[in-house]
Design a protein around this motif. Sequence first.
Motif, PDB file in Angstrom:
ATOM      1  N   ARG A 249     -12.219   4.578  -3.342  1.00  0.00           N
ATOM      2  CA  ARG A 249     -13.277   4.786  -2.357  1.00  0.00           C
ATOM      3  C   ARG A 249     -13.223   6.153  -1.711  1.00  0.00           C
ATOM      4  O   ARG A 249     -14.199   6.585  -1.094  1.00  0.00           O
ATOM      5  CB  ARG A 249     -13.221   3.706  -1.282  1.00  0.00           C
TER       6      ARG A 249
ATOM      7  N   THR B 186       0.846  -1.187   0.000  1.00  0.00           N
ATOM      8  CA  THR B 186       0.000   0.000   0.000  1.00  0.00           C
ATOM      9  C   THR B 186       0.889   1.247   0.000  1.00  0.00           C
ATOM     10  O   THR B 186       1.981   1.222   0.548  1.00  0.00           O
ATOM     11  CB  THR B 186      -0.902   0.022   1.241  1.00  0.00           C
TER      12      THR B 186
ATOM     13  N   ARG C 256      -4.049   3.252   3.193  1.00  0.00           N
ATOM     14  CA  ARG C 256      -3.451   2.010   3.664  1.00  0.00           C
ATOM     15  C   ARG C 256      -4.485   1.049   4.233  1.00  0.00           C
ATOM     16  O   ARG C 256      -4.311  -0.161   4.182  1.00  0.00           O
ATOM     17  CB  ARG C 256      -2.383   2.307   4.725  1.00  0.00           C
ATOM     18  N   ARG C 257      -5.542   1.576   4.804  1.00  0.00           N
ATOM     19  CA  ARG C 257      -6.488   0.718   5.508  1.00  0.00           C
ATOM     20  C   ARG C 257      -7.736   0.390   4.709  1.00  0.00           C
ATOM     21  O   ARG C 257      -8.445  -0.557   5.017  1.00  0.00           O
ATOM     22  CB  ARG C 257      -6.920   1.389   6.819  1.00  0.00           C
TER      23      ARG C 257
ATOM     24  N   THR D  14     -16.255   1.148   9.630  1.00  0.00           N
ATOM     25  CA  THR D  14     -16.541  -0.131   8.981  1.00  0.00           C
ATOM     26  C   THR D  14     -16.356  -1.293   9.949  1.00  0.00           C
ATOM     27  O   THR D  14     -16.963  -2.343   9.789  1.00  0.00           O
ATOM     28  CB  THR D  14     -15.629  -0.386   7.761  1.00  0.00           C
ATOM     29  N   LYS D  15     -15.495  -1.112  10.925  1.00  0.00           N
ATOM     30  CA  LYS D  15     -15.194  -2.192  11.862  1.00  0.00           C
ATOM     31  C   LYS D  15     -15.959  -2.013  13.162  1.00  0.00           C
ATOM     32  O   LYS D  15     -16.484  -2.966  13.722  1.00  0.00           O
ATOM     33  CB  LYS D  15     -13.683  -2.183  12.129  1.00  0.00           C
TER      34      LYS D  15
ATOM     35  N   ILE E  97     -12.649   3.449  10.527  1.00  0.00           N
ATOM     36  CA  ILE E  97     -12.927   2.818  11.818  1.00  0.00           C
ATOM     37  C   ILE E  97     -14.394   2.385  11.880  1.00  0.00           C
ATOM     38  O   ILE E  97     -14.722   1.324  12.393  1.00  0.00           O
ATOM     39  CB  ILE E  97     -12.576   3.787  12.972  1.00  0.00           C
TER      40      ILE E  97
ATOM     41  N   VAL F 110     -12.904  -2.487   3.594  1.00  0.00           N
ATOM     42  CA  VAL F 110     -14.084  -2.808   2.786  1.00  0.00           C
ATOM     43  C   VAL F 110     -14.499  -4.267   2.966  1.00  0.00           C
ATOM     44  O   VAL F 110     -15.644  -4.621   2.697  1.00  0.00           O
ATOM     45  CB  VAL F 110     -13.878  -2.505   1.281  1.00  0.00           C
ATOM     46  N   LYS F 111     -13.607  -5.106   3.435  1.00  0.00           N
ATOM     47  CA  LYS F 111     -13.988  -6.504   3.676  1.00  0.00           C
ATOM     48  C   LYS F 111     -14.942  -6.618   4.844  1.00  0.00           C
ATOM     49  O   LYS F 111     -15.626  -7.620   5.000  1.00  0.00           O
ATOM     50  CB  LYS F 111     -12.745  -7.346   3.983  1.00  0.00           C
ATOM     51  N   ASN F 112     -14.972  -5.605   5.689  1.00  0.00           N
ATOM     52  CA  ASN F 112     -15.867  -5.651   6.844  1.00  0.00           C
ATOM     53  C   ASN F 112     -17.279  -5.219   6.506  1.00  0.00           C
ATOM     54  O   ASN F 112     -18.175  -5.319   7.345  1.00  0.00           O
ATOM     55  CB  ASN F 112     -15.331  -4.743   7.952  1.00  0.00           C
TER      56      ASN F 112
ATOM     57  N   ARG G 203      -8.542  -0.945   1.912  1.00  0.00           N
ATOM     58  CA  ARG G 203      -8.762  -2.259   1.304  1.00  0.00           C
ATOM     59  C   ARG G 203      -9.064  -3.334   2.332  1.00  0.00           C
ATOM     60  O   ARG G 203      -9.781  -4.291   2.044  1.00  0.00           O
ATOM     61  CB  ARG G 203      -7.544  -2.642   0.480  1.00  0.00           C
ATOM     62  N   LYS G 204      -8.505  -3.196   3.546  1.00  0.00           N
ATOM     63  CA  LYS G 204      -8.888  -4.130   4.608  1.00  0.00           C
ATOM     64  C   LYS G 204     -10.290  -3.811   5.089  1.00  0.00           C
ATOM     65  O   LYS G 204     -11.085  -4.697   5.379  1.00  0.00           O
ATOM     66  CB  LYS G 204      -7.924  -3.992   5.799  1.00  0.00           C
TER      67      LYS G 204
END
Lengths: 285, 248
Positions: free
Chosen positions: A122, A15, A276-277, A185-186, A183, A282-284, A279-280
């Motif tokens: 995004r 990233t 940096r974050r 998203t999680k 944050i 969006v999985k949430n 892409r992680k």
Amino acid sequence: MGRDEDSVLELHAETPTLSAPFKMFQNLREYRHLLRHFISRDLKTRYHGSIIGWGWSIAEPLALTVTFYILFAILSDSTDPYRPFNILIGILAWTFFARTLSRGTTALQRNSGLIQRIYFPREIFIFSQVGFQLVQLLLSMIVLIPLLYHYDLIPTADILYFPLAILMMGMLAVGLAFFTSIIQTKVRDMEHIVTVALRIGFYLTPVFYNLDMITSSRIPAEYSDIYLYANPMATYLTMIRSAFTGAPLGISSSQLVVTISSTVLIFLLGSIFFMRRERKAVKNL
Amino acid sequence: MTDIAIQLEGVSLDYPKHKSGGGLLREVLTGRFRKTRDEAAWHRAVNNLDLTVNCGEVVGIMGPNGSGKSTLLRVIGGIYAPDEGTVRTRGRITLLAGVGTGFNRDLTGRENIMLTGSIFGFGHKEMTEMSPSIIDFSGIENFIDEPLRTYSSGMRARLGFSIVSHMEPNILLLDEVMSVGDHDFRKRSRARIEEMVRGDATVVIVSHSVNLMRELCDRVYYLEGGQFKTDGDKESTIKQYQSDKEGD
């Protein structure tokens, strides 16, 4: 715009860090049509099905202005010749900031349907929020014109404070939303934290009163310095008021430099965090 | 990579076992979960996968539920960036999966066409030219200027399929070929998909339908546990799929 036949999309595990802000602006340029579409979508649907429509974006600030004006007439004996104007523009500008931040916080979550269907950068969602709120702000500022006329306020060179302050407020809101949207998203508590923080901020920031009520109060001078550093919005709102009324800022230029640099820093750190974050995150969704 | 449409090199992807709500604020803030892979929270949905698809090829992927098929399509489509390895794709990609979402309820059908088009990277002029054919295919021209919230779910799905299938992708990713609308529309959408598959587009299909795989694909892979268990040979993959199914 978009992607054509020969464009190659390459996605790595790595990233961007320092290049993140540049990458972001490159994406914005490439997808500017989409940005425009999102903004006009929001404008079209905002007051969909309401009779007064756009009127609502000024009805609330106007009602608040009247309320605070009456409150001050009863509670305070300080004299500000431009009080209704100062209250109204304070509320409008604060609303711009607060809505950008709060809607930006939930932007990824609200658009999860789109995010899971097709790839595009995004950060567009965050930037389209600030664009939408800016249009709203400019539209509602039309109600200021009669007041300006009433007070015989003719724009001078001070008016340049206005675009600068709006730019800085936008950068601050977007910079913070870069953190909060990821944050959110999680941890879905984030939007509530933002709501509470904005409510507190509304009272602790010179939104419906002027900065001199803080700086020339019982608070010692060194604390009012700390206050200005800790709350950049106080500076930006005061800049906007001075832009129109020509009142002296009451903020030293070194304080200005520190405040503006801190906002730029928040924006840059936020953009790195987001890139940096994202892409992680969006999985949430 | 002149002839290569899709290239995956050592691609791995971790997927959270629990979606939102299960995480700690601290975890997000410190990014702890990036460095030490917490076995309890993440599972490897795609595991060190290599795949090269040439332009115009049709590749099928079969496998049991939860084997990572849909996730793999999303990785190819760029929706999820890989956690390891590199994904290269060439041209416009369309992912067809569960149509209908991503629409705005308060905008009219026509406005949604324009919006979706701009998301796919088409300009205003192109979309204006394209929309009559989209509306025609969807078969809902009587309602096209009504807001979407007045549509039935079937109408929404028809509009969705109609828009997406007109996006003229260079790479088409199909997840569980859809069955939307009435019998007539299903037939037409099936024909449209086959038309796209047989055309110039590079296609990756995920499906449980053996007939579809046999009929349309050049190569078929069997995916299990995020890894290919076959080398792409059609018949042996189908055989493995069928024997696995019987074993259940």
